[in-house]
Design a protein around this motif. Sequence first.
Motif, short mmCIF file in Angstrom:
data_model
loop_
_atom_site.label_atom_id
_atom_site.label_comp_id
_atom_site.label_asym_id
_atom_site.label_seq_id
_atom_site.Cartn_x
_atom_site.Cartn_y
_atom_site.Cartn_z
N LEU A 21 2.32 -10.68 10.04
CA LEU A 21 1.45 -9.45 10.15
C LEU A 21 0.62 -9.27 11.16
N ALA A 22 -0.64 -10.27 10.54
CA ALA A 22 -1.69 -9.67 11.99
C ALA A 22 -1.31 -10.14 13.22
N ALA A 26 0.10 -6.90 18.00
CA ALA A 26 0.86 -6.29 18.88
C ALA A 26 0.61 -4.68 19.16
N LYS A 27 0.80 -3.77 18.27
CA LYS A 27 0.75 -2.23 18.40
C LYS A 27 -0.44 -2.20 18.21
N ASP A 57 3.71 1.31 13.84
CA ASP A 57 3.92 1.00 14.83
C ASP A 57 2.89 1.81 15.86
N GLY A 58 3.43 2.39 17.25
CA GLY A 58 1.88 2.26 17.81
C GLY A 58 1.29 3.91 17.61
#
Lengths: 449, 519
Positions: A223-224, A229-230, A200-201
Motif C-alpha cells: 500500500l505504501a 506512486a500517486k 488516485d492523483g
Amino acid sequence: MRYLPLTDADRRSMLATIGVPSIDSLYRDVPDAARLDAPIDGLPLHAGEMEVERAISAMAARNVPASDVPCFLGAGAYRHHVPATVDYLIQRGEFLTSYTPYQPEVSQGTLQVLFEFQTQVALITGMDVANASMYDGATACAEAVLMANRVTRRNRAVLSGGLHPHYRDTVRTLARFIGFSLDEAEADAAGTEDLAARIDGETSCLVVQTPSVFGHLTDLGPLAEACRAKGVLLIAVVAEIVSLGLLKPPGAMGADIVAAEGQSIGNGLNFGGPHVGLFAARTKHVRQMPGRLCGETVDVDGRRGFVLTLSTREQHIRREKATSNICTNSGLCALAFTIHLSLLGEDGFRQLAKVNHARAVRLADRLAGLPGVSVLNTGFFNEFTVRLDRPAAPVVDALAERGVLAGVPVSRLYPERPDLADLLLVAATETVTDDDEDALLAALRETLR
Amino acid sequence: MNTQGRPTRGAETGASNGETITGNRGLMMEEPLIFEADTPGACGVDLAEPVTADRRLGGLEREGPVGLPGLTEPQVVRHYTRLSQQNLGIDTTMYPLGSCTMKHNPRINEKLARLPGFASLHPMQPMSTVQGALALIDALADWLKRLTGMPAVAMTPGAGAHGELCGMMAIRAALEHHGQTDRTHVLVPESAHGTNPATAAALGFTVDRIPATDEGRVDLAAFKERLDDGVAAIMLTNPNTCGLFEGDIVDIADALHAAGGYFYCDGANFNAIVGRVRPGDLGIDAMHINLHKTFSTPHGGGGPGSGPVVLSDALAPFAPIPSVVHGPEGLRLAEQTEGETAHSLGRLKGFHGQMGMFVRALAYILSHGADGLRQAAGDAVLNANYLLARLGEELTAPFPGPCMHEVLFDDHFLKDTGVTTLDMAKALVDEGFHPMTMYFPLVVHGALLVEPTESESKATLDAFADTVLALARRAKAGDAEYFAGAPYLTPRRRLDETAAARKPILRWTPPAPESQAAE
C-alpha cells in the motif's frame, strides 16, 4: 469550606484594603437582572469528604468493573495490567498539579518526560518524530487526515473498512465541517478489501488500521508503494499499541504518519477516557504536525535542557493561521505511558506482546471448537472476530448476566449493517487467566445450546 | 546515624562556590535521559511465559530490536521522582497563571476517579453493567446545566479547544439546517484566546476582529456597526481575558440575535462567576466549560482536560453523539445519529468523553455545593482585587477595577528601566513563585496577567505582593543587570528557544558507535 483558606476576618481586611464594602460589590459590572444574590435554588450545599465519597462510591458500586470479571472486550480499549509504580509516580504533585510547560525553568521535569515520550513513540512506531500526544486515537487519526490534506494540498481521504467506526466518524465530522471529501470502504469483516484500487492523483491520504477493528493484520508495504506512486500519504492507525511489541512497525512498512491509541500502556480503561493519542510522522513533514512538540536545546550555561518548540504552528501564536486549534494534549496520560513503557523496556514490551498474542491464539482455537462458533481471522494480534449462529448482542447480554464480559458485538459499532449482527469481537490480553477462558467457554456453550 | 551527639553545625567558611563534582546541587539532582540509563537485559516487570508458542501473525513479525532501554523498577522510580523535582506544581507554590485557573486539586477526587467502578469500566460494556457511570455523567450534566442556566450540555469534548470546536460546529449545523450558509463571518474581540480565531478559521469561517474600548471591553457601537446578515456568530470570553466583566453582554446578545447570529461564549473564565451569574441569563447560545479550570481536575502538565459545552434550545438538537438518555430500561447512550439525535453534528472523539475527569469534577462540585461554589468564585474575585489594590502601588493597571478573578498589568511601570515583563517573571521564579501569564492578552503592552484563584491564603497573597513590589522597586532602581540574568537558582536558566526551533531535536538518538565516531 475546607478548600477555601480565607477567613471572614481576612475577607473583611482585604475588602478594606480594596475599599469596597462586600464581595458582591466587586460584581458591579454584572447587569442587575443577571446577578444572583443567593446560592442557586434546588442544589445541595457543601458536603464533607466522607459524604462525597459515599455518594460517588454508591454510583461506582452500580457498575460491573471489567477488572472483577472475565473480560474479553477490546475494540479500541484494552484491559491491561498497569504496574502500581505508574499510578504512584503520576500522582506526585509536581507532575499532577503543574501546567503545560510554557516556563521551561520550572518545568524541566515535564519537558524531559515529553522528550522521552516522543522518543519512545517514534521508536515503537518506527517513525522519525512524534508529538507530545493528542486527546485520543480517534482525534489523532482525524488530525492526521487534516495534516495529509495540508501536505498534499489535496482534499480527498480514503478510509479503510477496517478503521474503527469511532475513528471513521470522528474523521467524518471534520470532513463535513472543515470541508474535504471521503471515500469510505465498506466494513471489512473478512479482511479482504483492495484499497490500492481506490487511490488516485486526487487522494490526499489512505487511512489503514492494523490490526483492523476486526483484528486483521495488513502488510502496509504494497500500500505504501501504491501511495508513493500517486503522491498519497499513507496513514497507519494502531488502536492496540501493545501489538507493536510483536508486529512490524508501520514506519518500517513505509507509513508516512502513524496515529495511534496509547491507552494500553500505562492507562486504565476509564470508561473510554481520558486516553492518550499518539502521533508520529516523518521529519520532512514536522512543520505540518499538529499538537505540542518538545525539543532539546541548551541553557545560558551551556547545559542540555528542554523546551516546547515549533510553537509558531500553534494557535496561541498563529491564531487563525494555526495548523490545529488544539491547546491541551493528554500530558498526564502520556506520563503514565512513558513510565510504564520504561518499566517494560525492550524485553518487557516484546514479552508483553507475546503473552497477549499467545492468549488470543489459544482462545481463538478453543472458541473455534465450539458448535455454532467460527473464527474469521487467519492473522490477528490479541483480538479477532467470531461468527455466531445467531445475533451476537443478545448473547453478550446473556453472558453479562452470568458475569462474563464476552466481547463487543459488531452491531454496536455497525448498527446499520444487520448482515454483520452475528459477529463478535473478542480480545484476550495478559490479564486473562485460564479460569477466565474456561468461564467464557462454558457460558458461551450453554448460551448457544 | 548520629548516635554520638557529634556537633552538626558547620563552620561558616564561605569556601564553596556552589560547584560540585556530580553537577548535583544538594536536593536537586541532574538526571540523564532514560535512554542513557539503559542496562540491556534489565526489566521493570516480571511477565509470565506465553501460553503457547503458536503464532498467527501472517509473516508480519517485527524484525530486530525496538531500541527501548532496560531498567528495573527502583531505577525507574528514582528517575521519574528526580524529574518530578524539577517541576513546580500547585502543591509546591502559588501558580498565578492568568487564564489558567491553577487552583487546588483535592486528592479525594483522585481517589474516587480510581475506584474500579469507574477506572476499570470498559467503554463498550453492556449498558446494564454501567448504569452507575451513566448516572454520574447525567448528574454532572445536570449540575452544569443548572449552574449555567442552560437547557442542554454536550459532555464529550476532550478539552476546552475541543469544546470550542464542538460549539462552533453546532452553530454551523444550525445555520445549515436553517439554510443560512451565507453567514460566514465570526466576530472575535482582539483580546480573545488564540484558540477562538483558530477554531473559527478551522471551520472555514472568516474571522473579523472587533475593537475594544479604552475600558478593555467590546466596543458595543463598533460591534453593532459590524452586524449584518453575513455574521454567523460572535466568540466572546466573559469575564474577558483582561479580567473584566463585559457589562454590555446582554445588549451584545440582543443585537446579535436580532441580526440572526449565535452567541458563543468562551467559558475559560467561568471560575469568576460560578453561582453568581448564569450564562443562560446573558443570552448565550453555547459555552464550553473547562473542567480542568473551574472544577479543578488536575492540569497534569498539559492535560487531559475536559470541555463540556452547554447549549441553548436553538443549538441543543445539534449536540454531538454520544449522549446519555433516559429510557424505559434505565439510562443508555445514544450512539448513532438517528431518532432524537438525527440532527447531531456527529462524533468528536472515541467513546463517550473524559469519564475520569467527570468523576473528579462531580466530587469537586459536591464538596463545594451551591454555597461553596458561590463562595469560591467570590474569593477568587476578592483575591484578584486584593492583588490589584496592593500591586497598584508600583505596577500599572491599564484598566480601572474592579476586576474579576484575574488582574491585568501592563509594562508601563518598567518603562526606561531596561527590564522586561519576561525578566520580571524569571526573577519571580527565584523567589519561589510560578510566574504570571506574560504577553497575553495582546491588547496591552507587555501584559502580566495574574490569577491567584480562591486557593491562596491572605498570607500567601501578601508574600507574593511583597515580592512583586520589591522586584518592581529593584527594577526602577536601575538593577537591570540582575533581571537580565534571572533566574539563577533553577535547574536550568534561560533556555535557548530560538536554537530549539531553528534546528529541532525532537527525540533522542543513540550515539554513533565509537569506531564510526572516530572516523
